[in-house]
Design a protein around this motif. Structure first.
Motif, PDB file in Angstrom:
ATOM      1  N   GLU A  68      44.660   7.376 -48.003  1.00  0.00           N
ATOM      2  CA  GLU A  68      44.264   6.839 -46.452  1.00  0.00           C
ATOM      3  C   GLU A  68      45.657   6.335 -45.891  1.00  0.00           C
ATOM      4  O   GLU A  68      45.814   6.787 -44.624  1.00  0.00           O
ATOM      5  CB  GLU A  68      43.293   5.917 -46.777  1.00  0.00           C
ATOM      6  CG  GLU A  68      41.980   6.349 -47.153  1.00  0.00           C
ATOM      7  CD  GLU A  68      41.271   7.362 -46.217  1.00  0.00           C
ATOM      8  OE1 GLU A  68      41.470   7.268 -45.034  1.00  0.00           O
ATOM      9  OE2 GLU A  68      40.538   8.119 -46.898  1.00  0.00           O
ATOM     10  N   LYS A 122      47.406   9.766 -44.806  1.00  0.00           N
ATOM     11  CA  LYS A 122      46.743  10.465 -43.909  1.00  0.00           C
ATOM     12  C   LYS A 122      46.889   9.633 -42.513  1.00  0.00           C
ATOM     13  O   LYS A 122      47.086  10.468 -41.455  1.00  0.00           O
ATOM     14  CB  LYS A 122      45.142  10.177 -44.348  1.00  0.00           C
ATOM     15  CG  LYS A 122      44.314  11.166 -43.435  1.00  0.00           C
ATOM     16  CD  LYS A 122      43.092  11.415 -43.948  1.00  0.00           C
ATOM     17  CE  LYS A 122      42.135  10.225 -44.121  1.00  0.00           C
ATOM     18  NZ  LYS A 122      40.651  10.393 -44.369  1.00  0.00           N
ATOM     19  N   THR A 142      48.719  11.442 -39.405  1.00  0.00           N
ATOM     20  CA  THR A 142      48.022  11.623 -38.026  1.00  0.00           C
ATOM     21  C   THR A 142      49.050  11.213 -36.972  1.00  0.00           C
ATOM     22  O   THR A 142      49.180  11.829 -35.731  1.00  0.00           O
ATOM     23  CB  THR A 142      46.860  10.849 -38.136  1.00  0.00           C
ATOM     24  OG1 THR A 142      46.008  11.564 -39.123  1.00  0.00           O
ATOM     25  CG2 THR A 142      46.080  11.150 -36.764  1.00  0.00           C
ATOM     26  N   THR A 195      35.004   3.613 -44.714  1.00  0.00           N
ATOM     27  CA  THR A 195      33.846   4.396 -45.203  1.00  0.00           C
ATOM     28  C   THR A 195      32.557   4.030 -45.244  1.00  0.00           C
ATOM     29  O   THR A 195      31.437   4.529 -45.106  1.00  0.00           O
ATOM     30  CB  THR A 195      33.969   5.088 -46.579  1.00  0.00           C
ATOM     31  OG1 THR A 195      34.148   4.182 -47.268  1.00  0.00           O
ATOM     32  CG2 THR A 195      35.420   5.932 -46.568  1.00  0.00           C
ATOM     33  N   LYS A 254      35.338   6.335 -41.453  1.00  0.00           N
ATOM     34  CA  LYS A 254      36.255   7.370 -41.636  1.00  0.00           C
ATOM     35  C   LYS A 254      35.415   8.509 -42.017  1.00  0.00           C
ATOM     36  O   LYS A 254      34.583   8.512 -42.807  1.00  0.00           O
ATOM     37  CB  LYS A 254      37.121   7.103 -42.860  1.00  0.00           C
ATOM     38  CG  LYS A 254      38.199   5.843 -42.861  1.00  0.00           C
ATOM     39  CD  LYS A 254      38.779   5.559 -44.184  1.00  0.00           C
ATOM     40  CE  LYS A 254      39.430   4.239 -44.239  1.00  0.00           C
ATOM     41  NZ  LYS A 254      39.747   4.107 -45.601  1.00  0.00           N
ATOM     42  N   TYR A 291      39.302  16.191 -42.001  1.00  0.00           N
ATOM     43  CA  TYR A 291      40.538  15.638 -41.529  1.00  0.00           C
ATOM     44  C   TYR A 291      40.606  15.575 -39.963  1.00  0.00           C
ATOM     45  O   TYR A 291      40.948  14.741 -39.147  1.00  0.00           O
ATOM     46  CB  TYR A 291      41.822  16.173 -41.946  1.00  0.00           C
ATOM     47  CG  TYR A 291      43.039  15.847 -41.185  1.00  0.00           C
ATOM     48  CD1 TYR A 291      43.704  14.506 -41.529  1.00  0.00           C
ATOM     49  CD2 TYR A 291      43.836  16.590 -40.304  1.00  0.00           C
ATOM     50  CE1 TYR A 291      44.752  14.141 -40.877  1.00  0.00           C
ATOM     51  CE2 TYR A 291      44.648  16.226 -39.778  1.00  0.00           C
ATOM     52  CZ  TYR A 291      45.288  14.936 -40.118  1.00  0.00           C
ATOM     53  OH  TYR A 291      46.332  14.467 -39.206  1.00  0.00           O
ATOM     54  N   TYR A 335      38.742  12.802 -38.372  1.00  0.00           N
ATOM     55  CA  TYR A 335      39.371  11.691 -38.309  1.00  0.00           C
ATOM     56  C   TYR A 335      40.663  11.545 -37.622  1.00  0.00           C
ATOM     57  O   TYR A 335      40.807  10.479 -36.831  1.00  0.00           O
ATOM     58  CB  TYR A 335      40.199  11.641 -40.021  1.00  0.00           C
ATOM     59  CG  TYR A 335      40.953  10.293 -40.149  1.00  0.00           C
ATOM     60  CD1 TYR A 335      40.573   9.392 -40.548  1.00  0.00           C
ATOM     61  CD2 TYR A 335      42.517  10.708 -40.177  1.00  0.00           C
ATOM     62  CE1 TYR A 335      41.408   8.204 -40.959  1.00  0.00           C
ATOM     63  CE2 TYR A 335      43.409   9.430 -40.160  1.00  0.00           C
ATOM     64  CZ  TYR A 335      42.912   8.307 -40.759  1.00  0.00           C
ATOM     65  OH  TYR A 335      43.600   7.291 -40.996  1.00  0.00           O
ATOM     66  N   GLU A 336      41.184  12.912 -37.257  1.00  0.00           N
ATOM     67  CA  GLU A 336      42.369  12.847 -36.124  1.00  0.00           C
ATOM     68  C   GLU A 336      41.887  12.401 -34.849  1.00  0.00           C
ATOM     69  O   GLU A 336      42.358  11.818 -34.127  1.00  0.00           O
ATOM     70  CB  GLU A 336      42.942  14.039 -36.262  1.00  0.00           C
ATOM     71  CG  GLU A 336      44.275  14.268 -35.431  1.00  0.00           C
ATOM     72  CD  GLU A 336      44.890  15.755 -35.748  1.00  0.00           C
ATOM     73  OE1 GLU A 336      44.896  16.483 -34.603  1.00  0.00           O
ATOM     74  OE2 GLU A 336      45.359  16.055 -36.636  1.00  0.00           O
ATOM     75  N   LYS A 370      38.996  10.594 -34.257  1.00  0.00           N
ATOM     76  CA  LYS A 370      38.867   9.106 -33.979  1.00  0.00           C
ATOM     77  C   LYS A 370      40.061   8.398 -33.881  1.00  0.00           C
ATOM     78  O   LYS A 370      40.125   7.372 -32.798  1.00  0.00           O
ATOM     79  CB  LYS A 370      38.060   8.724 -35.247  1.00  0.00           C
ATOM     80  CG  LYS A 370      36.640   9.265 -35.146  1.00  0.00           C
ATOM     81  CD  LYS A 370      35.680   8.873 -36.275  1.00  0.00           C
ATOM     82  CE  LYS A 370      34.300   9.073 -36.002  1.00  0.00           C
ATOM     83  NZ  LYS A 370      33.504   8.455 -36.942  1.00  0.00           N
TER      84      LYS A 370
END
Length: 133
Positions: A12, A15, A19, A86, A107, A111, A114-115, A117
């Motif tokens: 995470e 990630k 991002t 999560t 989350k 991906y 996620y990006e 948000k």
């Protein structure tokens, strides 16, 4: 903008960094693996973060325990804290807002979601007038 990321999952953390880099943002990310480590940083640092991104499910001190301590601190309570988790547990959601969070973001698995948000969250806080330490 300086972001304190409190997250125990290395994937995470990677990630989020990926991002921020992909979105070409020049934010500084400070990492803490749990609430205890974050409190040590916050109480010993000359430069406080602009925002905190906080996971709920962590060992040693979970996100809600950290948040409760943070919001009782005379100097730290003003730091905008956004839950990045999560957990879709309504009890967690209510407890976090009662304690004084600035946002609660689930989350997503994909991906791209996620990006999307994370970009929205960071853009929002980038235009806010933030309390500077």
């Amino acid at each position: 903008m300086v972001i304190l990321l409190i997250e125990d999952d290395l994937i995470e953390v990677m990630k989020l960094k990926r991002t921020v880099s992909k979105l070409n943002l020049k934010h500084t990310i400070i990492e803490a693996k749990n609430g205890e480590e974050a409190l040590v940083y916050l109480n010993s640092s000359q430069n406080l973060p602009d925002i905190i991104l906080l996971d709920l499910n962590m060992p040693r001190m979970n996100g809600i325990e950290f948040l409760t301590i943070l919001k009782k601190d005379e100097f730290l309570q003003y730091l905008p804290t956004i839950i990045l988790t999560t957990s879709e547990n309504r009890t967690d959601l209510l407890k976090c807002y009662q304690t004084g969070i600035a946002g609660y973001v689930i989350k997503p698995l994909k991906y791209e979601d996620y990006e999307y948000k994370l970009k929205a969250v960071l853009e929002y806080w980038n235009v806010n007038q933030l309390v500077k330490g």
